[in-house]
Structure formats: structure tokens, C-alpha cells
Design a protein around this motif. Sequence first.
Motif, PDB file in Angstrom:
ATOM      1  N   GLU A  60       0.804  -1.224   0.000  1.00 57.22           N
ATOM      2  CA  GLU A  60       0.000   0.000   0.000  1.00 57.22           C
ATOM      3  C   GLU A  60       0.839   1.278   0.000  1.00 57.22           C
ATOM      4  OE1 GLU A  60       1.151  -0.753   4.184  1.00 57.22           O
ATOM      5  OE2 GLU A  60       0.429  -2.039   2.602  1.00 57.22           O
ATOM      6  N   PRO A  62       3.554   2.526  -2.075  1.00 60.59           N
ATOM      7  CA  PRO A  62       4.162   3.295  -3.168  1.00 60.59           C
ATOM      8  C   PRO A  62       3.301   4.462  -3.618  1.00 60.59           C
ATOM      9  CG  PRO A  62       3.388   1.193  -4.002  1.00 60.59           C
ATOM     10  CD  PRO A  62       3.173   1.185  -2.522  1.00 60.59           C
ATOM     11  N   ARG A  63       3.982   5.515  -4.022  1.00 61.11           N
ATOM     12  CA  ARG A  63       3.350   6.707  -4.584  1.00 61.11           C
ATOM     13  C   ARG A  63       4.115   7.066  -5.849  1.00 61.11           C
ATOM     14  NH1 ARG A  63       0.653   5.062  -1.132  1.00 61.11           N
ATOM     15  NH2 ARG A  63      -0.183   6.083   0.672  1.00 61.11           N
ATOM     16  N   VAL A  65       5.801   9.471  -8.292  1.00 59.02           N
ATOM     17  CA  VAL A  65       6.403  10.797  -8.255  1.00 59.02           C
ATOM     18  C   VAL A  65       7.010  11.041  -9.628  1.00 59.02           C
ATOM     19  CG1 VAL A  65       8.161  12.216  -7.135  1.00 59.02           C
ATOM     20  CG2 VAL A  65       6.921  10.521  -5.810  1.00 59.02           C
ATOM     21  N   ALA A  74       8.773   5.464  -8.370  1.00 63.10           N
ATOM     22  CA  ALA A  74       7.928   5.139  -7.228  1.00 63.10           C
ATOM     23  C   ALA A  74       8.660   5.518  -5.954  1.00 63.10           C
ATOM     24  CB  ALA A  74       7.582   3.657  -7.213  1.00 63.10           C
ATOM     25  N   PHE A  76       7.912   5.914  -1.609  1.00 73.16           N
ATOM     26  CA  PHE A  76       6.984   5.276  -0.686  1.00 73.16           C
ATOM     27  C   PHE A  76       6.669   6.223   0.452  1.00 73.16           C
ATOM     28  CE2 PHE A  76      10.995   4.259   1.264  1.00 73.16           C
ATOM     29  CZ  PHE A  76      10.736   4.244   2.614  1.00 73.16           C
ATOM     30  N   ALA A  77       5.465   6.115   0.934  1.00 78.89           N
ATOM     31  CA  ALA A  77       4.992   6.931   2.045  1.00 78.89           C
ATOM     32  C   ALA A  77       4.613   5.987   3.170  1.00 78.89           C
ATOM     33  CB  ALA A  77       3.799   7.768   1.610  1.00 78.89           C
TER      34      ALA A  77
END
Length: 134
Positions: A60, A62-63, A65, A74, A76-77
Motif C-alpha cells: 500500500e 508506493p506513490r 512521483v 515510485a 513510498f509513504a
Amino acid sequence: MGLGLTEPGTAADSAGAVHPAGYTPSLPKPMDAFILKFLGVRVVHDIGTPQEQSFPFGPEVPRLVVTEEERPFAAFASPAMPGLKPGPHTSTICFRISFEHCDGAGTNRDDDCLPADESAYTGNTPFEALKKHG
């Protein structure tokens, strides 16, 4: 790895993507393929020391960018991690993926691919934990 150690990013789409011999992309866009294979990330503080702490996170985090050069990658947050004692520390980030992934940005497996399972994405990065004020 092309996904971060030599140069962050992936090929923007399949039109400009190149891959090492023998690699077959699982999806046309390299970033979509990476997200499909991504199982999680593990952040390790002070690896190899008695103070080592490991924090696993699932798929859940990865973001997407996009860099100023318009190259997607990718990040991650993660949720907040417990604080560390003030002083010098290190951090290593490991990605877990289900199958080998190549970023579409080159043909050198060492620079442009991550192997299946877990692999270090960053080196042992030094940082300083500051004393909490207030």
C-alpha cells in the motif's frame, strides 16, 4: 539499480523502453509493471548493529512521483516509525518484489533491474536523529 541507485525513474512508457536481453516486460509501461510486482518495502535503521530496527510495510505504500525531467519513479509513504535516540544512525531501504523488474531505461541488468525477492534499494545512508524539543 535503475530504479534508484544510479538514476531514479523508469522509462515513461513502452515506446521509449529498452530492456536487457532475455527480459520480457509484464506490462507495457515499466512503472505499471513495477507496481504490479511490488510486495512491500522494509526500512532498516542501524543495520548490522545491536541497535538494528526493521520496519516492514506492505504494497500500500508506493506513490508515483515525477521528476522535473518528467521521469516517473515510485517513492513510498510509510506510516510514522518509532523515534530513535539522538545521535548518528543509518537507514537502508529494501524493496520486495515478486518477479525481476527492469526499468526500461537501459540494457544493463546490474544498473537497470531489481531481482525477485528482497534487495537493498539504497545503501546504508547515514543521518543524525535530533533531540526532541518541547
